[in-house]
Design a protein around this motif. Structure first.
Motif, PDB file in Angstrom:
ATOM      1  N   ILE A 178       0.840  -1.198   0.000  1.00 21.04           N
ATOM      2  CA  ILE A 178       0.000   0.000   0.000  1.00 21.04           C
ATOM      3  C   ILE A 178       0.879   1.253   0.000  1.00 21.04           C
ATOM      4  O   ILE A 178       0.583   2.246  -0.683  1.00 21.04           O
ATOM      5  CB  ILE A 178      -0.954   0.007   1.211  1.00 21.04           C
ATOM      6  CG1 ILE A 178      -1.892  -1.208   1.155  1.00 21.04           C
ATOM      7  CG2 ILE A 178      -1.762   1.301   1.244  1.00 21.04           C
ATOM      8  CD1 ILE A 178      -2.703  -1.290  -0.121  1.00 21.04           C
ATOM      9  N   THR A 179       1.984   1.207   0.768  1.00 21.89           N
ATOM     10  CA  THR A 179       2.920   2.345   0.801  1.00 21.89           C
ATOM     11  C   THR A 179       3.492   2.612  -0.592  1.00 21.89           C
ATOM     12  O   THR A 179       3.575   3.755  -1.041  1.00 21.89           O
ATOM     13  CB  THR A 179       4.066   2.070   1.790  1.00 21.89           C
ATOM     14  OG1 THR A 179       3.526   1.894   3.096  1.00 21.89           O
ATOM     15  CG2 THR A 179       5.068   3.211   1.793  1.00 21.89           C
ATOM     16  N   GLU A 180       3.862   1.533  -1.281  1.00 28.80           N
ATOM     17  CA  GLU A 180       4.417   1.660  -2.634  1.00 28.80           C
ATOM     18  C   GLU A 180       3.399   2.283  -3.601  1.00 28.80           C
ATOM     19  O   GLU A 180       3.740   3.176  -4.387  1.00 28.80           O
ATOM     20  CB  GLU A 180       4.842   0.276  -3.136  1.00 28.80           C
ATOM     21  CG  GLU A 180       5.426   0.265  -4.539  1.00 28.80           C
ATOM     22  CD  GLU A 180       5.693  -1.142  -5.039  1.00 28.80           C
ATOM     23  OE1 GLU A 180       5.743  -1.329  -6.278  1.00 28.80           O
ATOM     24  OE2 GLU A 180       5.843  -2.059  -4.206  1.00 28.80           O
ATOM     25  N   GLU A 181       2.158   1.815  -3.523  1.00 29.67           N
ATOM     26  CA  GLU A 181       1.124   2.345  -4.415  1.00 29.67           C
ATOM     27  C   GLU A 181       0.827   3.811  -4.107  1.00 29.67           C
ATOM     28  O   GLU A 181       0.632   4.623  -5.014  1.00 29.67           O
ATOM     29  CB  GLU A 181      -0.151   1.494  -4.288  1.00 29.67           C
ATOM     30  CG  GLU A 181       0.000   0.104  -4.866  1.00 29.67           C
ATOM     31  CD  GLU A 181      -1.285  -0.712  -4.759  1.00 29.67           C
ATOM     32  OE1 GLU A 181      -2.258  -0.211  -4.142  1.00 29.67           O
ATOM     33  OE2 GLU A 181      -1.320  -1.840  -5.281  1.00 29.67           O
ATOM     34  N   LEU A 182       0.789   4.127  -2.811  1.00 24.65           N
ATOM     35  CA  LEU A 182       0.534   5.510  -2.418  1.00 24.65           C
ATOM     36  C   LEU A 182       1.640   6.439  -2.908  1.00 24.65           C
ATOM     37  O   LEU A 182       1.375   7.522  -3.445  1.00 24.65           O
ATOM     38  CB  LEU A 182       0.415   5.613  -0.893  1.00 24.65           C
ATOM     39  CG  LEU A 182      -0.951   5.318  -0.277  1.00 24.65           C
ATOM     40  CD1 LEU A 182      -0.854   5.332   1.247  1.00 24.65           C
ATOM     41  CD2 LEU A 182      -1.990   6.330  -0.731  1.00 24.65           C
ATOM     42  N   GLU A 183       2.884   6.020  -2.736  1.00 22.59           N
ATOM     43  CA  GLU A 183       3.999   6.873  -3.148  1.00 22.59           C
ATOM     44  C   GLU A 183       4.044   7.037  -4.654  1.00 22.59           C
ATOM     45  O   GLU A 183       4.460   8.082  -5.162  1.00 22.59           O
ATOM     46  CB  GLU A 183       5.318   6.319  -2.600  1.00 22.59           C
ATOM     47  CG  GLU A 183       5.429   6.479  -1.091  1.00 22.59           C
ATOM     48  CD  GLU A 183       6.798   6.133  -0.542  1.00 22.59           C
ATOM     49  OE1 GLU A 183       7.573   5.467  -1.268  1.00 22.59           O
ATOM     50  OE2 GLU A 183       7.094   6.514   0.606  1.00 22.59           O
ATOM     51  N   SER A 184       3.582   6.013  -5.379  1.00 22.81           N
ATOM     52  CA  SER A 184       3.503   6.138  -6.836  1.00 22.81           C
ATOM     53  C   SER A 184       2.477   7.197  -7.229  1.00 22.81           C
ATOM     54  O   SER A 184       2.726   8.044  -8.098  1.00 22.81           O
ATOM     55  CB  SER A 184       3.125   4.784  -7.456  1.00 22.81           C
ATOM     56  OG  SER A 184       2.948   4.907  -8.856  1.00 22.81           O
ATOM     57  N   MET A 185       1.318   7.160  -6.564  1.00 25.47           N
ATOM     58  CA  MET A 185       0.291   8.177  -6.833  1.00 25.47           C
ATOM     59  C   MET A 185       0.763   9.563  -6.388  1.00 25.47           C
ATOM     60  O   MET A 185       0.526  10.564  -7.065  1.00 25.47           O
ATOM     61  CB  MET A 185      -1.016   7.810  -6.118  1.00 25.47           C
ATOM     62  CG  MET A 185      -1.735   6.610  -6.703  1.00 25.47           C
ATOM     63  SD  MET A 185      -3.383   6.349  -5.980  1.00 25.47           S
ATOM     64  CE  MET A 185      -2.964   5.817  -4.330  1.00 25.47           C
ATOM     65  N   MET A 186       1.454   9.591  -5.256  1.00 24.28           N
ATOM     66  CA  MET A 186       1.931  10.867  -4.740  1.00 24.28           C
ATOM     67  C   MET A 186       2.997  11.483  -5.636  1.00 24.28           C
ATOM     68  O   MET A 186       3.111  12.703  -5.745  1.00 24.28           O
ATOM     69  CB  MET A 186       2.476  10.680  -3.322  1.00 24.28           C
ATOM     70  CG  MET A 186       1.411  10.358  -2.299  1.00 24.28           C
ATOM     71  SD  MET A 186       2.123   9.934  -0.697  1.00 24.28           S
ATOM     72  CE  MET A 186       0.644   9.560   0.247  1.00 24.28           C
ATOM     73  N   GLN A 187       3.775  10.629  -6.274  1.00 27.95           N
ATOM     74  CA  GLN A 187       4.781  11.138  -7.192  1.00 27.95           C
ATOM     75  C   GLN A 187       4.127  11.871  -8.357  1.00 27.95           C
ATOM     76  O   GLN A 187       4.656  12.865  -8.857  1.00 27.95           O
ATOM     77  CB  GLN A 187       5.668   9.994  -7.715  1.00 27.95           C
ATOM     78  CG  GLN A 187       6.903  10.454  -8.478  1.00 27.95           C
ATOM     79  CD  GLN A 187       7.733  11.466  -7.695  1.00 27.95           C
ATOM     80  OE1 GLN A 187       7.969  11.287  -6.503  1.00 27.95           O
ATOM     81  NE2 GLN A 187       8.163  12.520  -8.364  1.00 27.95           N
TER      82      GLN A 187
END
Length: 468
Positions: A306-315
């Motif tokens: 979930i952290t990885e997916e969130l950081e991808s969206m945040m990028q």
């Protein structure tokens, strides 16, 4: 339309196109007037040809098809044919002149109306037409490493991660109907519009809808909705509850946004049911639903995913902010004037329904976007940056893919997506939009390659404050 008065300081030169005399009078660096003089010799051949062509096509009583005398056509339709051919001649002449003189024109030439000039339209007139033109300004592009902007690298904070995990678990959880409402529940309730004295408003708004407590903006109103049971009632200030959010209020009441903006009444809220989404267990069944069989096997792996997916969206959010910062920085750094008064007249002339109030209210944004377009064009031309069809296609395809994913978790196949993209780009307006998007990205990429980007890590909740 009122024209620009020609001052004493102007540059003038003449050019012959098709034997016609064209004069440019330069008012200043941003405005000029083109004067076109047309003699009978300039238009006679075109008019004669048009009359003969129409004679061959005309179907008139008393004449066999194709046998109508040209003189008869001239007598009946000559003046309208002359007007059409003069207009065509003016259009061709203006376009040729602007191209041959390499004039960077903003908008389109505007005819100056001169009521003192009267023509007989008898095939012997000498015509003079005047056109105002707005000229693109001269400016320099001088980005360098001395220009600095911040490039944010967003990290997931504990609060954002916890909220995302909670929402996902609730999305896969089960619905229950508790007796008493609690924080984050959903009330299924009837809203009935009230008069100022508290009585039911006759022929007022009545709607049964779902009210999510986590969307209520006012803390006191939210607190009043906690601890309610079926059939409980209370007075509900909907504008205060949703902080005057017209789209949200319109959806809750089942009315359009314009009407929602005008609603000032309170409502009687009657609870029909209390709904609660219980969070899904963090077990293998849940993990497999989200990520596929055995892709994640424990809570630590789940949180990491979930952290990885969130950081991808945040990028993506960080990139959008950087692009916006570059846009605003460029407009502030590269200062130049536009022919504002000419452009306002042009906008009015080409948008008949545009009111003076709308023009004044929207012109600043129009001018800002036009300045950015001029900066884009200069960077693209100066650096010989190519925009290829494959890039436009890929950009449109990615945009369509994102839109489809908003409405369906099942992704389209590459073949289907490709077919939709081809259809989408067959529309000229869509193709232009996709082209402009690629051009903007290439311009941004060029600026990013020249200036200095200071990388800075930031928590998402802090980044949100910057983006507001």
């Amino acid at each position: 339309m009122t024209g620009i008065a020609i001052g004493h300081d102007f540059e003038a030169f003449n050019l012959k196109i098709s034997n016609m005399n064209i004069q440019q009078e330069k008012i200043d660096n941003l405005n000029a007037v083109l004067t076109i003089n047309i003699d009978p010799a300039d238009y006679q051949q075109r008019v004669d040809k048009s009359i003969k062509d129409q004679a061959k096509k005309a179907k008139l009583p008393g004449f066999r098809p194709g046998m109508v005398p040209a003189g008869h056509i001239k007598k009946m339709y000559g003046k309208s044919i002359l007007v059409d051919e003069i207009n065509n001649l003016l259009s061709d002449t203006l376009n040729n002149y602007i191209t041959e003189q390499n004039l960077e024109v903003l908008g389109q030439p505007l005819p100056k109306v001169d009521d003192s000039k009267q023509y007989n339209w008898d095939f012997n007139d000498q015509f003079e037409f005047n056109y105002e033109i707005g000229l693109a300004p001269e400016f320099a592009i001088d980005f360098s490493s001395a220009d600095k902007l911040t490039q944010y690298e967003i990290k997931v904070d504990d609060e954002t991660l916890a909220s995302r995990i909670k929402n996902i678990r609730r999305s896969y959880g089960k619905m229950t109907n508790p007796d008493v409402s609690a924080d984050d529940d959903v009330l299924y309730a009837q809203l009935t519009q009230l008069s100022p004295d508290g009585s039911v408003f006759e022929d007022g708004i009545i709607n049964t809808t779902s009210i999510r407590l986590d969307q209520i903006k006012d803390d006191a109103i939210k607190a009043s909705l906690i601890g309610l049971k079926k059939d409980d009632e209370l007075v509900f200030d909907i504008q205060k509850a949703y902080n005057n959010d017209a789209p949200k209020i319109a959806a809750i009441l089942g009315i359009d946004e314009a009407e929602a903006e005008q609603v000032k009444s309170n409502f009687n809220l009657t609870v029909k049911n209390v709904n609660r989404l219980e969070e899904s267990d963090l077990d293998q069944v849940f993990f497999d639903k989200l990520f596929g069989a055995d892709a994640v096997t424990d809570e630590a792996g789940f949180r990491a995913k979930i952290t990885e997916e969130l950081e991808s969206m945040m990028q993506q959010d960080a990139e959008r902010k950087l692009q916006n910062d570059i846009y605003n920085y460029s407009l502030e750094k590269i200062q130049f004037e536009l022919p504002d008064e000419f452009l306002k007249r042009w906008l009015k002339a080409t948008n008949e329904k545009l009111t003076d109030e709308e023009l004044e209210g929207g012109y600043a944004d129009f001018a800002k976007n036009l300045k950015w377009t001029l900066i884009e064009n200069k960077i693209i031309k100066a650096n010989q940056i190519e925009i290829k069809y494959d890039e436009v296609f890929a950009s449109a395809k990615a945009s369509l893919d994102a839109q489809f994913r908003m409405y369906s978790p099942q992704a389209l196949s590459e073949e289907q997506l490709g077919q939709y993209t081809v259809q989408y780009l067959q529309n000229k307006e869509n193709a232009n939009k996709a082209f402009e998007e690629v051009k903007a990205l290439k311009t941004i990429d060029y600026i990013k390659s020249v200036i200095t980007l200071d990388k800075k890590e930031i928590a998402y909740n802090e980044f949100q404050k910057l983006a507001q």
